[in-house]
Design a protein around this motif. Structure first.
Motif, PDB file in Angstrom:
ATOM      1  N   LEU A 277      14.301  16.738  61.912  1.00  0.00           N
ATOM      2  CA  LEU A 277      15.035  16.414  60.697  1.00  0.00           C
ATOM      3  C   LEU A 277      16.427  15.926  61.100  1.00  0.00           C
ATOM      4  N   VAL A 278      16.845  14.784  60.583  1.00  0.00           N
ATOM      5  CA  VAL A 278      18.171  14.244  60.861  1.00  0.00           C
ATOM      6  C   VAL A 278      19.093  14.659  59.716  1.00  0.00           C
ATOM      7  N   VAL A 279      20.146  15.393  60.062  1.00  0.00           N
ATOM      8  CA  VAL A 279      21.137  15.848  59.089  1.00  0.00           C
ATOM      9  C   VAL A 279      22.431  15.090  59.378  1.00  0.00           C
ATOM     10  N   ILE A 280      22.938  14.380  58.379  1.00  0.00           N
ATOM     11  CA  ILE A 280      24.173  13.617  58.554  1.00  0.00           C
ATOM     12  C   ILE A 280      25.211  14.122  57.564  1.00  0.00           C
TER      13      ILE A 280
ATOM     14  N   LYS B 168      28.316   2.914  49.048  1.00  0.00           N
ATOM     15  CA  LYS B 168      27.715   2.511  47.767  1.00  0.00           C
ATOM     16  C   LYS B 168      26.234   2.865  47.720  1.00  0.00           C
ATOM     17  N   MET B 169      25.527   2.619  48.817  1.00  0.00           N
ATOM     18  CA  MET B 169      24.079   2.841  48.851  1.00  0.00           C
ATOM     19  C   MET B 169      23.728   4.313  48.598  1.00  0.00           C
ATOM     20  N   TYR B 170      24.457   5.226  49.220  1.00  0.00           N
ATOM     21  CA  TYR B 170      24.167   6.650  49.085  1.00  0.00           C
ATOM     22  C   TYR B 170      25.105   7.352  48.099  1.00  0.00           C
ATOM     23  N   GLU B 171      25.948   6.588  47.416  1.00  0.00           N
ATOM     24  CA  GLU B 171      26.900   7.121  46.430  1.00  0.00           C
ATOM     25  C   GLU B 171      27.755   8.224  47.039  1.00  0.00           C
ATOM     26  N   LEU B 172      28.458   7.883  48.109  1.00  0.00           N
ATOM     27  CA  LEU B 172      29.278   8.849  48.840  1.00  0.00           C
ATOM     28  C   LEU B 172      30.696   8.866  48.274  1.00  0.00           C
ATOM     29  N   TYR B 173      30.862   9.511  47.137  1.00  0.00           N
ATOM     30  CA  TYR B 173      32.164   9.568  46.481  1.00  0.00           C
ATOM     31  C   TYR B 173      32.826  10.928  46.667  1.00  0.00           C
ATOM     32  N   ASP B 174      32.090  11.915  47.120  1.00  0.00           N
ATOM     33  CA  ASP B 174      32.620  13.261  47.306  1.00  0.00           C
ATOM     34  C   ASP B 174      33.297  13.362  48.670  1.00  0.00           C
ATOM     35  N   PRO B 175      34.218  14.323  48.831  1.00  0.00           N
ATOM     36  CA  PRO B 175      34.891  14.453  50.128  1.00  0.00           C
ATOM     37  C   PRO B 175      33.955  14.855  51.262  1.00  0.00           C
ATOM     38  N   CYS B 176      32.910  15.612  50.937  1.00  0.00           N
ATOM     39  CA  CYS B 176      31.976  16.077  51.966  1.00  0.00           C
ATOM     40  C   CYS B 176      30.553  15.981  51.418  1.00  0.00           C
ATOM     41  N   THR B 177      29.694  15.283  52.129  1.00  0.00           N
ATOM     42  CA  THR B 177      28.319  15.083  51.671  1.00  0.00           C
ATOM     43  C   THR B 177      27.363  15.316  52.835  1.00  0.00           C
ATOM     44  N   LEU B 178      26.307  16.068  52.591  1.00  0.00           N
ATOM     45  CA  LEU B 178      25.291  16.332  53.595  1.00  0.00           C
ATOM     46  C   LEU B 178      23.981  15.706  53.133  1.00  0.00           C
ATOM     47  N   MET B 179      23.399  14.844  53.982  1.00  0.00           N
ATOM     48  CA  MET B 179      22.144  14.176  53.629  1.00  0.00           C
ATOM     49  C   MET B 179      21.106  14.426  54.720  1.00  0.00           C
ATOM     50  N   PHE B 180      19.840  14.313  54.318  1.00  0.00           N
ATOM     51  CA  PHE B 180      18.723  14.669  55.199  1.00  0.00           C
ATOM     52  C   PHE B 180      17.728  13.515  55.281  1.00  0.00           C
ATOM     53  N   PHE B 181      17.228  13.255  56.493  1.00  0.00           N
ATOM     54  CA  PHE B 181      16.254  12.194  56.727  1.00  0.00           C
ATOM     55  C   PHE B 181      15.178  12.716  57.674  1.00  0.00           C
ATOM     56  N   TYR B 182      13.935  12.279  57.434  1.00  0.00           N
ATOM     57  CA  TYR B 182      12.835  12.643  58.314  1.00  0.00           C
ATOM     58  C   TYR B 182      11.925  11.431  58.472  1.00  0.00           C
ATOM     59  N   ARG B 183      11.752  10.979  59.701  1.00  0.00           N
ATOM     60  CA  ARG B 183      10.944   9.802  60.014  1.00  0.00           C
ATOM     61  C   ARG B 183      11.326   8.607  59.136  1.00  0.00           C
ATOM     62  N   ASN B 184      12.607   8.318  59.094  1.00  0.00           N
ATOM     63  CA  ASN B 184      13.178   7.171  58.371  1.00  0.00           C
ATOM     64  C   ASN B 184      12.977   7.272  56.861  1.00  0.00           C
TER      65      ASN B 184
ATOM     66  N   ASP C 284      15.862  19.918  45.672  1.00  0.00           N
ATOM     67  CA  ASP C 284      16.249  20.363  44.336  1.00  0.00           C
ATOM     68  C   ASP C 284      17.031  21.664  44.467  1.00  0.00           C
ATOM     69  N   LEU C 285      18.332  21.575  44.224  1.00  0.00           N
ATOM     70  CA  LEU C 285      19.218  22.737  44.353  1.00  0.00           C
ATOM     71  C   LEU C 285      19.557  23.352  43.004  1.00  0.00           C
ATOM     72  N   GLY C 286      19.034  22.769  41.932  1.00  0.00           N
ATOM     73  CA  GLY C 286      19.358  23.249  40.606  1.00  0.00           C
ATOM     74  C   GLY C 286      20.641  22.661  40.054  1.00  0.00           C
ATOM     75  N   THR C 287      21.233  21.700  40.772  1.00  0.00           N
ATOM     76  CA  THR C 287      22.511  21.120  40.358  1.00  0.00           C
ATOM     77  C   THR C 287      22.343  19.791  39.642  1.00  0.00           C
ATOM     78  N   GLY C 288      21.168  19.223  39.669  1.00  0.00           N
ATOM     79  CA  GLY C 288      20.945  17.927  39.038  1.00  0.00           C
ATOM     80  C   GLY C 288      20.965  16.780  40.018  1.00  0.00           C
ATOM     81  N   ASN C 289      21.678  16.929  41.132  1.00  0.00           N
ATOM     82  CA  ASN C 289      21.725  15.888  42.155  1.00  0.00           C
ATOM     83  C   ASN C 289      20.792  16.306  43.289  1.00  0.00           C
ATOM     84  N   ASN C 290      19.641  15.655  43.375  1.00  0.00           N
ATOM     85  CA  ASN C 290      18.654  16.028  44.384  1.00  0.00           C
ATOM     86  C   ASN C 290      18.800  15.247  45.685  1.00  0.00           C
TER      87      ASN C 290
END
Length: 142
Positions: free
Chosen positions: A25-28, A71-87, A93-99
């Motif tokens: 899993l790639v975590v950026i 723009k592509m990933y909507e990175l407007y927050d000061p800190c953002t963690l995203m996950f990728f697996y095999r491209n 779903d964290l219950g926050t509305g932003n999955n």
């Protein structure tokens, strides 16, 4: 602690990091090294990096130096963690509305390991959206 994590300096390196990893899993973490929220997240990521190295690889991207994905990933927050697996972008779903991403600092190392393990197991089964082990919605915070 961001200096201890692998930095990706341009868009090509980010693409290659996502494309080249076959089994893990790639975590950026997108953000700024000087941001207090990112410092907390980096501390957590560095603290667990050795324990999860068999199934997770962690990278850090400065959104000012590499604005290609803002723009592509909507990175407007000061800190953002995203996950990728095999491209493939993995959603949780964290219950926050932003999955699509986690946009706050998680300081509990075991909590972070649980999230990464849940995403990895779901990704291995071919799922694109997994359910978080903990509900982060504010309706239960009193």
């Amino acid at each position: 602690m961001s200096y201890m994590l692998s930095h990706l300096e341009n868009g090509w390196q980010v693409d290659q990091a996502i494309l080249a990893e076959e089994d893990r899993l790639v975590v950026i973490r997108f953000g700024h090294d000087w941001d207090p929220q990112c410092m907390k997240m980096d501390e957590t990521l560095y603290g667990i990096a050795e324990r999860v190295k068999n199934y997770v690889v962690v990278y850090v991207v400065d959104i000012s130096a590499v604005p290609d994905f803002n723009k592509m990933y909507e990175l407007y927050d000061p800190c953002t963690l995203m996950f990728f697996y095999r491209n493939k972008h993995m959603m949780i779903d964290l219950g926050t509305g932003n999955n699509n991403k986690i946009n706050w600092a998680i300081e509990d190392k075991q909590e972070m390991i649980d999230i990464l393990e849940t995403i990895y197991r779901g990704a291995r089964k071919g799922r694109g959206l997994v359910i978080s082990p903990k509900d982060y919605s504010t309706k239960y915070r009193y």
